[in-house]
Design a protein around this motif. Structure first.
Motif, PDB file in Angstrom:
ATOM      1  N   ASP A  65       0.887  -1.160   0.000  1.00  0.00           N
ATOM      2  CA  ASP A  65       0.000   0.000   0.000  1.00  0.00           C
ATOM      3  C   ASP A  65       0.924   1.209   0.000  1.00  0.00           C
ATOM      4  O   ASP A  65       1.616   1.455   0.992  1.00  0.00           O
ATOM      5  N   TYR A  78      -8.926  -6.527   0.567  1.00  0.00           N
ATOM      6  CA  TYR A  78      -8.079  -5.356   0.316  1.00  0.00           C
ATOM      7  C   TYR A  78      -7.476  -5.404  -1.085  1.00  0.00           C
ATOM      8  O   TYR A  78      -7.414  -4.394  -1.777  1.00  0.00           O
ATOM      9  N   TYR A 108      -2.701  -0.213   4.998  1.00  0.00           N
ATOM     10  CA  TYR A 108      -2.795  -1.660   4.830  1.00  0.00           C
ATOM     11  C   TYR A 108      -1.398  -2.267   4.872  1.00  0.00           C
ATOM     12  O   TYR A 108      -0.494  -1.826   4.166  1.00  0.00           O
ATOM     13  N   ASN A 155      -9.628 -11.047   4.699  1.00  0.00           N
ATOM     14  CA  ASN A 155      -9.334  -9.609   4.744  1.00  0.00           C
ATOM     15  C   ASN A 155      -8.359  -9.214   3.640  1.00  0.00           C
ATOM     16  O   ASN A 155      -8.562  -8.222   2.945  1.00  0.00           O
ATOM     17  N   VAL A 192      -6.142  -1.878  -3.034  1.00  0.00           N
ATOM     18  CA  VAL A 192      -5.244  -0.980  -2.305  1.00  0.00           C
ATOM     19  C   VAL A 192      -3.761  -1.282  -2.528  1.00  0.00           C
ATOM     20  O   VAL A 192      -2.916  -0.451  -2.205  1.00  0.00           O
TER      21      VAL A 192
END
Length: 136
Positions: A41, A123, A51, A119, A129
């Motif tokens: 990120d 993302y 992140y 998760n 991201v």
């Protein structure tokens, strides 16, 4: 391209493997001995958060790839004293799991791994991201 995920100590999903193949396949032919995939990120910092960076290593054997490790990193400290450390480390070949409290047999991570994976995929695939870099 094939990545072995059946029979691992942790419940790695087909969705995770398919997404890895999609990012690796156009870049790495013929089979490499090792492939490292880094997810970053660009906004992540010790001060602002963001992140966590993730690194995944695979090894090529007998016409297929195997997961070596998945490591999730985080900053500890602030400013010039901040240091990037392993937050979670799933070591498939070594059969170990590491978190901030220590090293354990990988089976200890059976409950946390699916949560982490879900998760991470959210993302990466749903929110976009991460910048992804593949190297061998």
């Amino acid at each position: 391209m094939r990545i072995q995920y059946e029979g691992l100590a942790l419940p790695v999903s087909k969705r995770f493997i398919d997404a890895l193949i999609e990012v690796i396949e156009p870049v790495k032919e013929p089979m490499a001995e090792f492939i490292t995939v880094n997810f970053r990120d660009p906004k992540y910092s010790a001060e602002q958060g963001g992140y966590h960076p993730v690194e995944i290593m695979l090894t090529g054997r007998c016409g297929r790839y195997e997961l070596c490790y998945i490591t999730d990193f985080c900053f500890a400290g602030i400013g010039d004293c901040a240091e990037l450390l392993k937050s979670l480390d799933f070591e498939f070949i070594a059969g170990t799991f590491q978190d901030i409290t220590g090293y354990y047999p990988i089976e200890v991570a059976r409950e946390i791994y699916p949560i982490w994976e879900d998760n991470f995929l959210t993302y990466w695939l749903d929110m976009g991201v991460f910048e992804v870099e593949v190297s061998s």
